[in-house]
Scaffold this motif. Structure first.
Motif, PDB file in Angstrom:
ATOM      1  N   ILE A  77      13.824   0.277 -10.120  1.00  0.00           N
ATOM      2  CA  ILE A  77      13.930   0.469  -8.382  1.00  0.00           C
ATOM      3  C   ILE A  77      13.335  -0.089  -7.301  1.00  0.00           C
ATOM      4  CG2 ILE A  77      13.575   2.298  -7.009  1.00  0.00           C
ATOM      5  CD1 ILE A  77      14.412   4.324  -9.240  1.00  0.00           C
ATOM      6  N   ASP A  78      14.141  -0.370  -5.751  1.00  0.00           N
ATOM      7  CA  ASP A  78      13.294  -1.203  -5.163  1.00  0.00           C
ATOM      8  C   ASP A  78      13.960  -0.367  -4.139  1.00  0.00           C
ATOM      9  OD1 ASP A  78      11.398  -3.025  -4.088  1.00  0.00           O
ATOM     10  OD2 ASP A  78      12.932  -4.351  -4.266  1.00  0.00           O
ATOM     11  N   VAL A  79      12.768  -0.113  -3.567  1.00  0.00           N
ATOM     12  CA  VAL A  79      12.875   0.877  -2.123  1.00  0.00           C
ATOM     13  C   VAL A  79      12.660  -0.237  -0.450  1.00  0.00           C
ATOM     14  CG1 VAL A  79      12.346   2.756  -0.942  1.00  0.00           C
ATOM     15  CG2 VAL A  79      12.705   2.582  -3.127  1.00  0.00           C
ATOM     16  N   ARG A  80      13.600  -0.659  -0.102  1.00  0.00           N
ATOM     17  CA  ARG A  80      12.471  -1.014   1.175  1.00  0.00           C
ATOM     18  C   ARG A  80      11.984  -0.365   1.647  1.00  0.00           C
ATOM     19  NH1 ARG A  80      17.045  -1.552   5.390  1.00  0.00           N
ATOM     20  NH2 ARG A  80      15.916  -0.606   7.023  1.00  0.00           N
ATOM     21  N   ARG A  84      10.214   3.989   1.701  1.00  0.00           N
ATOM     22  CA  ARG A  84       9.381   4.492   0.767  1.00  0.00           C
ATOM     23  C   ARG A  84       8.782   5.798   1.475  1.00  0.00           C
ATOM     24  NH1 ARG A  84       7.012  -1.451  -0.332  1.00  0.00           N
ATOM     25  NH2 ARG A  84       9.021  -2.251  -1.602  1.00  0.00           N
ATOM     26  N   ARG A  85       8.955   6.186   0.799  1.00  0.00           N
ATOM     27  CA  ARG A  85       8.350   7.735   0.590  1.00  0.00           C
ATOM     28  C   ARG A  85       9.126   8.963   1.254  1.00  0.00           C
ATOM     29  NH1 ARG A  85       4.685   7.085  -2.908  1.00  0.00           N
ATOM     30  NH2 ARG A  85       2.960   7.485  -2.765  1.00  0.00           N
ATOM     31  N   ASN A  86      10.485   8.993   1.261  1.00  0.00           N
ATOM     32  CA  ASN A  86      11.800   9.469   1.097  1.00  0.00           C
ATOM     33  C   ASN A  86      11.863   9.895   0.203  1.00  0.00           C
ATOM     34  OD1 ASN A  86      11.623   9.707   4.466  1.00  0.00           O
ATOM     35  ND2 ASN A  86      11.909   7.396   4.029  1.00  0.00           N
ATOM     36  N   LYS A  87      11.750  10.031  -1.230  1.00  0.00           N
ATOM     37  CA  LYS A  87      12.134  10.533  -2.565  1.00  0.00           C
ATOM     38  C   LYS A  87      13.580  10.223  -2.953  1.00  0.00           C
ATOM     39  CE  LYS A  87       9.595  15.267  -2.245  1.00  0.00           C
ATOM     40  NZ  LYS A  87       8.786  14.730  -2.955  1.00  0.00           N
ATOM     41  N   ILE A  88      13.917   8.284  -2.274  1.00  0.00           N
ATOM     42  CA  ILE A  88      15.211   8.134  -2.611  1.00  0.00           C
ATOM     43  C   ILE A  88      15.058   7.248  -4.211  1.00  0.00           C
ATOM     44  CG2 ILE A  88      16.465   5.554  -2.413  1.00  0.00           C
ATOM     45  CD1 ILE A  88      14.979   5.850   0.736  1.00  0.00           C
ATOM     46  N   ALA A  89      13.970   7.162  -4.702  1.00  0.00           N
ATOM     47  CA  ALA A  89      13.782   7.148  -5.969  1.00  0.00           C
ATOM     48  C   ALA A  89      14.090   7.983  -6.797  1.00  0.00           C
ATOM     49  CB  ALA A  89      12.421   5.934  -6.362  1.00  0.00           C
ATOM     50  N   THR A  90      13.257   8.752  -6.582  1.00  0.00           N
ATOM     51  CA  THR A  90      13.809  10.299  -7.506  1.00  0.00           C
ATOM     52  C   THR A  90      15.296  10.523  -7.406  1.00  0.00           C
ATOM     53  OG1 THR A  90      11.342  10.949  -6.699  1.00  0.00           O
ATOM     54  CG2 THR A  90      13.569  12.832  -7.424  1.00  0.00           C
TER      55      THR A  90
END
Length: 126
Positions: A77-80, A84-90
């Motif tokens: 996973i890669d998040v801009r 980050r820290r918005n639970k997008i990866a989860t």
């Protein structure tokens, strides 16, 4: 995403409206998730792209798969940085598991941030 400037995503990269060949779509928490599946028989492979619903810019992506029938399903996973820290990866990992009816396992070795993510994920699943 760390190697690309924010300006690239705002002005040069493809936007949500440019994609039509996805397998599944989900809207959640102001984000639009697109799933691009390449599954057949036992071989699973796919991609998730996540977009900011407000401006259509790509904010995250995930790739998952397994190379052999009896291997664990793993993902990357890669998040801009500004999302980050918005639970997008989860949310991406949860959706991958739901779509494939299989639990993702950590790929080792991995970065310190990935280790932190997996420690929290595994702790919260108990």
């Amino acid at each position: 995403y760390d190697d690309l400037p924010l300006d690239y995503f705002l002005h040069q990269a493809k936007k949500l409206k440019d994609y039509s060949n996805y397998s599944d779509k989900m809207k959640k928490s102001g984000f639009v998730f697109l799933h691009f599946s390449k599954n057949d028989d036992w071989y699973m492979y796919g991609d998730i792209k996540v977009f900011n619903e407000e401006d259509g810019t790509e904010i995250a992506n995930a790739t998952y798969g397994k190379q052999h029938e009896f291997q664990d399903l793993k993902g990357s996973i890669d998040v801009r940085s500004d999302f980050r820290r918005n639970k997008i990866a989860t949310m991406m990992y949860d959706w991958i598991e739901k779509l494939n009816k299989e639990e993702l396992k950590p790929d080792l070795p991995h970065s310190q941030s990935a280790a932190s993510f997996w420690n929290n994920r595994l702790k919260n699943k108990k």
